[in-house]
Design a protein around this motif. Structure first.
Motif, PDB file in Angstrom:
ATOM      1  N   ASN A  24     -12.083  10.982  21.375  1.00  0.00           N
ATOM      2  CA  ASN A  24     -11.470  10.764  20.065  1.00  0.00           C
ATOM      3  C   ASN A  24     -12.384   9.987  19.121  1.00  0.00           C
ATOM      4  OD1 ASN A  24      -9.254  12.231  20.799  1.00  0.00           O
ATOM      5  ND2 ASN A  24      -8.088  10.462  21.480  1.00  0.00           N
ATOM      6  N   LEU A  25     -13.135   9.037  19.646  1.00  0.00           N
ATOM      7  CA  LEU A  25     -14.075   8.305  18.792  1.00  0.00           C
ATOM      8  C   LEU A  25     -15.197   9.222  18.315  1.00  0.00           C
ATOM      9  CD1 LEU A  25     -14.233   4.895  20.671  1.00  0.00           C
ATOM     10  CD2 LEU A  25     -13.082   5.395  18.511  1.00  0.00           C
ATOM     11  N   MET A  26     -15.669  10.117  19.191  1.00  0.00           N
ATOM     12  CA  MET A  26     -16.705  11.060  18.776  1.00  0.00           C
ATOM     13  C   MET A  26     -16.163  12.048  17.752  1.00  0.00           C
ATOM     14  SD  MET A  26     -19.095  11.832  22.085  1.00  0.00           S
ATOM     15  CE  MET A  26     -17.790  12.449  23.129  1.00  0.00           C
ATOM     16  N   LEU A  27     -14.900  12.470  17.906  1.00  0.00           N
ATOM     17  CA  LEU A  27     -14.300  13.381  16.928  1.00  0.00           C
ATOM     18  C   LEU A  27     -14.107  12.703  15.575  1.00  0.00           C
ATOM     19  CD1 LEU A  27     -11.709  15.291  19.106  1.00  0.00           C
ATOM     20  CD2 LEU A  27     -13.748  16.232  18.005  1.00  0.00           C
ATOM     21  N   LEU A  28     -13.716  11.443  15.582  1.00  0.00           N
ATOM     22  CA  LEU A  28     -13.591  10.691  14.337  1.00  0.00           C
ATOM     23  C   LEU A  28     -14.936  10.653  13.616  1.00  0.00           C
ATOM     24  CD1 LEU A  28     -11.861   8.850  12.465  1.00  0.00           C
ATOM     25  CD2 LEU A  28     -12.572   6.935  13.900  1.00  0.00           C
ATOM     26  N   ALA A  29     -15.983  10.311  14.359  1.00  0.00           N
ATOM     27  CA  ALA A  29     -17.330  10.259  13.765  1.00  0.00           C
ATOM     28  C   ALA A  29     -17.785  11.642  13.316  1.00  0.00           C
ATOM     29  CB  ALA A  29     -18.318   9.668  14.768  1.00  0.00           C
ATOM     30  N   PRO A  41     -15.575  23.564  17.005  1.00  0.00           N
ATOM     31  CA  PRO A  41     -16.087  23.856  18.350  1.00  0.00           C
ATOM     32  C   PRO A  41     -16.041  22.642  19.288  1.00  0.00           C
ATOM     33  CG  PRO A  41     -17.518  24.812  16.688  1.00  0.00           C
ATOM     34  CD  PRO A  41     -16.529  23.940  15.960  1.00  0.00           C
ATOM     35  N   HIS A  42     -16.277  21.460  18.734  1.00  0.00           N
ATOM     36  CA  HIS A  42     -16.194  20.221  19.513  1.00  0.00           C
ATOM     37  C   HIS A  42     -14.760  20.023  20.025  1.00  0.00           C
ATOM     38  CE1 HIS A  42     -17.340  15.636  19.568  1.00  0.00           C
ATOM     39  NE2 HIS A  42     -16.738  16.002  20.675  1.00  0.00           N
ATOM     40  N   MET A  43     -13.773  20.205  19.150  1.00  0.00           N
ATOM     41  CA  MET A  43     -12.370  20.050  19.551  1.00  0.00           C
ATOM     42  C   MET A  43     -11.987  21.066  20.623  1.00  0.00           C
ATOM     43  SD  MET A  43     -10.420  19.237  15.932  1.00  0.00           S
ATOM     44  CE  MET A  43     -10.987  20.688  15.101  1.00  0.00           C
ATOM     45  N   ILE A  46     -13.498  20.189  24.010  1.00  0.00           N
ATOM     46  CA  ILE A  46     -12.757  19.129  24.695  1.00  0.00           C
ATOM     47  C   ILE A  46     -11.531  19.709  25.390  1.00  0.00           C
ATOM     48  CG2 ILE A  46     -11.277  17.105  24.320  1.00  0.00           C
ATOM     49  CD1 ILE A  46     -13.301  16.267  22.112  1.00  0.00           C
ATOM     50  N   SER A  47     -10.762  20.505  24.676  1.00  0.00           N
ATOM     51  CA  SER A  47      -9.513  21.038  25.239  1.00  0.00           C
ATOM     52  C   SER A  47      -9.761  21.971  26.416  1.00  0.00           C
ATOM     53  CB  SER A  47      -8.710  21.753  24.157  1.00  0.00           C
ATOM     54  OG  SER A  47      -8.261  20.817  23.212  1.00  0.00           O
ATOM     55  N   ILE A  48     -10.700  22.891  26.266  1.00  0.00           N
ATOM     56  CA  ILE A  48     -10.982  23.844  27.348  1.00  0.00           C
ATOM     57  C   ILE A  48     -11.675  23.138  28.511  1.00  0.00           C
ATOM     58  CG2 ILE A  48     -12.195  25.972  27.971  1.00  0.00           C
ATOM     59  CD1 ILE A  48      -9.759  26.353  26.077  1.00  0.00           C
ATOM     60  N   GLY A  49     -12.622  22.268  28.199  1.00  0.00           N
ATOM     61  CA  GLY A  49     -13.319  21.529  29.262  1.00  0.00           C
ATOM     62  C   GLY A  49     -12.369  20.669  30.070  1.00  0.00           C
ATOM     63  N   PHE A 109     -19.515  23.494  21.432  1.00  0.00           N
ATOM     64  CA  PHE A 109     -18.420  23.774  22.362  1.00  0.00           C
ATOM     65  C   PHE A 109     -18.825  23.482  23.809  1.00  0.00           C
ATOM     66  CE2 PHE A 109     -16.424  26.617  25.395  1.00  0.00           C
ATOM     67  CZ  PHE A 109     -15.077  26.434  25.146  1.00  0.00           C
ATOM     68  N   VAL A 110     -19.949  24.037  24.237  1.00  0.00           N
ATOM     69  CA  VAL A 110     -20.394  23.886  25.627  1.00  0.00           C
ATOM     70  C   VAL A 110     -20.680  22.427  25.948  1.00  0.00           C
ATOM     71  CG1 VAL A 110     -22.222  24.493  27.271  1.00  0.00           C
ATOM     72  CG2 VAL A 110     -21.270  26.247  25.763  1.00  0.00           C
TER      73      VAL A 110
END
Length: 198
Positions: A24-29, A41-43, A46-49, A109-110
């Motif tokens: 969540n901190l990385m997504l905020l940044a 892709p980042h979100m 996270i969900s699929i991983g 994503f990966v």
């Protein structure tokens, strides 16, 4: 799984997915530095991983790590080093990225999916969920239900953080504010290692 147990699981999934942690901190940044569209892709990663991690833990990986503590320790060390690297990159970021900039980019994503395997909070969430909510009488079905519950809750929860970051872009368009925001985010991300080091 009784309905009240599944509802309790959904609450657990929501609380653990929405509260601060490395993802969540990385997504905020990322929301601040790249905007919501480039952070998608980042979100999704996270969900699929995390879904894959949950299934792996539920179907026996957690038991392997318990049986071989050296593997668990190696995973913690690798995760800690990678987390510090990411914290440093965030802290050193100095400008909002536009589509034309190639040097700075959001997590792919990966990369985000792979990060779940070294994310201490993700492991705690997965192992706790399986330990508390899995049913020994119906192990396959309960692992699938736990994974479905997290899948339903996780993406909307992490999206809130990226959206909040995107909302801050205007305020943080000032280079000095952005510099200190990124330094603070990098420091907070590094601080998420504290529970693992105790």
């Amino acid at each position: 799984m009784p309905l009240e147990t599944f509802l309790a699981l959904l609450v657990y999934a929501f609380v653990t997915s929405i509260t601060p942690g490395p993802n969540n901190l990385m997504l905020l940044a990322s929301g601040v530095n790249f905007g919501i569209v480039r952070t998608v892709p980042h979100m999704l990663g996270i969900s699929i991983g995390f879904l894959v991690l949950l299934l792996a833990v539920g179907f026996g990986l957690g038991a392997v790590l318990t049986a071989f503590p050296v593997l668990h320790t190696a995973l913690k060390v690798a995760g800690g080093v990678y987390l510090l690297y990411l914290a440093w990159k965030i802290a050193m970021s100095r400008s909002l990225s536009s589509k034309g900039e190639m040097e700075a980019r959001p997590m792919r994503f990966v990369d985000a999916a792979a990060f779940q395997w070294v994310n201490p909070k993700a492991w705690v969430m997965a192992i706790t969920a399986m330990a508390v909510y899995a049913n020994a009488e119906h192990p396959f079905l309960s692992v699938v239900l736990i994974s479905v519950a997290f899948t339903i809750v996780n993406l909307p929860s992490v999206s809130v953080w990226a959206g909040f970051g995107t909302a801050l872009r205007g305020f943080l368009s000032d280079p000095v504010r952005l510099k200190w925001f990124n330094i603070a985010m990098g420091a907070l991300l590094a601080a998420t290692l504290w529970p693992m080091l105790r």
